[in-house]
Design an enzyme around this catalytic site. Structure first.
Site, PDB file in Angstrom:
ATOM      1  CD  GLU A 183      19.150 -10.767 -20.502  1.00 11.29           C
ATOM      2  OE1 GLU A 183      19.812 -10.279 -19.554  1.00 11.29           O
ATOM      3  OE2 GLU A 183      18.225 -10.181 -21.066  1.00 11.29           O
ATOM      4  CD  GLU A 227      22.138  -5.699 -13.201  1.00 10.23           C
ATOM      5  OE1 GLU A 227      21.905  -5.589 -14.414  1.00 10.23           O
ATOM      6  OE2 GLU A 227      21.769  -6.680 -12.526  1.00 10.23           O
ATOM      7  CB  CYS A 268      20.099  -6.667 -18.609  1.00 10.07           C
ATOM      8  SG  CYS A 268      19.624  -6.849 -20.342  1.00 10.07           S
ATOM      9  CB  THR A 270      22.543 -12.853 -11.020  1.00 16.95           C
ATOM     10  OG1 THR A 270      22.989 -12.266 -12.255  1.00 16.95           O
ATOM     11  CG2 THR A 270      23.375 -14.080 -10.733  1.00 16.95           C
ATOM     12  CE  LYS A 291       5.957 -13.299 -12.470  1.00 13.53           C
ATOM     13  NZ  LYS A 291       6.137 -11.935 -11.809  1.00 13.53           N
TER      14      LYS A 291
END
Length: 502
Positions: free
Chosen positions: A272, A404, A307, A251, A196
């Site tokens: 991850e 982030e 990331c 996350t 996906k």
């Protein structure tokens, strides 16, 4: 896609000419066939550097997921791939890698058009994806089972077998490379894989499906479902027939996927997720100019949409002022430009939502008292471009120092001692990567052990190859990409205890 890639594009004009000749596949790839979504729905993918529509792509949902999962399970049960001799699987995967090599310019171009990254960066990503396919292909027939130590009355075997159906959900920032990191070990282990891709960057995945079919991967073994996370992604995560979910992304989404696994069949979930990576620079580091260039590239590469971006720069106060000046000088050479110009270091931000998010964080940084040293404003004109942005005087309490941002925004902190630096570096919910610059070997060994991170880069940033695992700790996730450890994640241990006649 019929364009020949025998000629290597070298200039901006070459890349624009190649872009004008592409024919895009936009349908889902289910059971070896390209088809429209069951609903007939599509979504628009846009070039963020120009605002131009690239294509209308099939928008899959739960019905398509159910169909693909059924075909994946059937293929696994038939054993066309799962029980194929390792050497034969290797041959097919190496053929796919060769096809990717032949069409590397198309693959790189698709990612650049789709999400805005510089084409020079996309070429590097494509090379990494090909290396990943080859590494895993070559590993297939080199992994042995075990014979356990027993007495003469028994023989105990430990076998590795494929899991079954693996759903891989990949992000938009490194579309092809992240795809390879997920699907290569899963396919090498003998699983059926459903990919996906992000709705922000689906085109290279669909081109890869064409190449996989040409390479000879059996029907139902590799399928691609473009669409949104809350529709087709959720359906895959809740499926009772999906045995493993591999995900790279935020996350928050990772936490949701773990809940879906618990609500369904306790499928394995390898994550991850996000990062807010610290980059520690001590006064004894060698060549401040070179380190500053690395520190700038650690956050501004790929527009900061990385990331492991070194978004928190922790500098010993005795050199901080001089070092920040060097970082600012390096940042001046990393301005965004046309993604199809090989000379551009940075490209466009992936879409308007991410563009607004980054600018909102920049405004928060100013409002909370950080000192804006460079950048801070979107570039005027066509496209979604934000220049390198640097804040000094950031504290751990500030939003830009904790959350982030996923954009070209660097937060600089000062420290006076090793203890303070380590405490500040570890003061985060994330633990994906960390950097350390020092010439003191004792300090290097002390600090690398104390940093709460899945990987530590010493006197470099983002070093590594296919032989070392990639992944994080804490809320950065629990999975590992690359190396033989990723192959282990996509296989199941089976113990066989044989009683022997005596």
């Amino acid at each position: 896609m019929s364009h020949s890639t025998n000629e290597s594009p070298r200039t901006r004009d070459d890349w624009h000419a190649l872009a004008g000749s592409l024919s895009l596949e936009t349908r889902a790839f289910i059971d070896d066939t390209f088809v429209d979504a069951a609903s007939g729905e599509t979504f628009t993918t846009v070039n963020p550097a120009t605002g131009e529509t690239l294509a209308e792509v099939a928008s899959c949902d739960a019905a398509d997921a159910e169909l693909a999962v059924g075909h994946a399970r059937a293929a696994f049960t038939r054993g066309d791939w799962s029980r194929l001799a390792p050497g034969k699987r290797k041959k097919v995967m190496l053929r796919l890698a060769e096809l990717m090599e032949t069409h590397r310019h198309e693959l790189a171009l698709l990612d650049t058009l789709d999400m805005g990254k510089p084409v020079s960066s996309s070429l590097g990503d494509t090379a990494g994806a090909i290396a990943c396919l080859r590494y895993n292909a070559e590993s297939i027939d080199k992994l042995y089972g075990e014979v356990a130590p027993t007495g003469e009355e028994s023989l105990a075997l430990v076998l590795r077998e494929p899991l079954g159906v693996v759903a891989s959900i990949v992000p938009w920032n490194f579309p092809l490379m992240m795809t390879a990191w997920k699907i290569a070990p899963a396919l090498a282990a003998g699983n059926s894989v459903i990919l996906k891709p992000s709705e922000k960057s689906p085109l290279s995945a669909l081109r890869l499906a064409q190449l996989a079919r040409e390479a000879g991967i059996p029907r139902g073994v590799f399928q691609v479902l473009p669409g949104f996370g809350h529709t087709v992604g959720k359906a895959l995560a809740l499926s009772m027939e999906v045995d493993c979910l591999a995900f790279t992304g935020s996350t928050g989404t990772g936490k949701q996927l773990m809940q879906y696994a618990g609500q369904s069949n306790l499928k394995r979930v390898y994550l991850e997720c996000g990062g807010k990576s610290p980059n520690l620079v001590f006064a004894d580091c060698k060549d401040l100019d070179a380190v500053a260039r690395h520190a700038a590239a650690a956050i501004f590469h790929n527009q900061g949409e990385v990331c492991i971006a070194g978004s928190r720069l922790l500098v010993e106060n005795s050199i901080r002022e001089a070092f920040v000046e060097r970082v600012l000088k390096a940042a001046e050479t990393m301005q965004p430009g046309d993604p199809l110009d090989p000379a551009s270091f940075m490209g466009a931000i992936v879409d308007e939502a991410q563009h607004r998010r980054i600018l909102d964080y920049i405004r928060q940084g100013v409002e909370e008292g950080a000192r804006l040293c460079a950048g801070g404003q979107a570039l005027e004109g066509q496209g979604l471009f934000i220049p390198p942005t640097v804040f000094d005087g950031v504290t751990p309490a500030m939003t830009i120092g904790r959350e982030e941002i996923f954009g070209p925004v660097l937060s600089v902190f000062g420290f006076d001692s090793e203890e303070e630096a380590v405490a500040m570096a570890n003061d985060s919910v994330y633990g994906l990567a960390a950097g350390l610059w020092s010439q003191d070997i004792d300090r290097i060994l002390r600090v690398t052990r104390r940093l709460q991170s899945g990987q530590v880069f010493v006197n470099n940033w983002a070093g590594g190859d296919q032989t070392v695992p990639f992944g994080g700790v804490k809320q950065s996730g629990n999975g590992r990409d690359k190396s033989h450890h990723s192959l282990e994640e996509y296989s199941e241990l089976k113990s066989v205890w044989i009683a022997l006649s005596t």
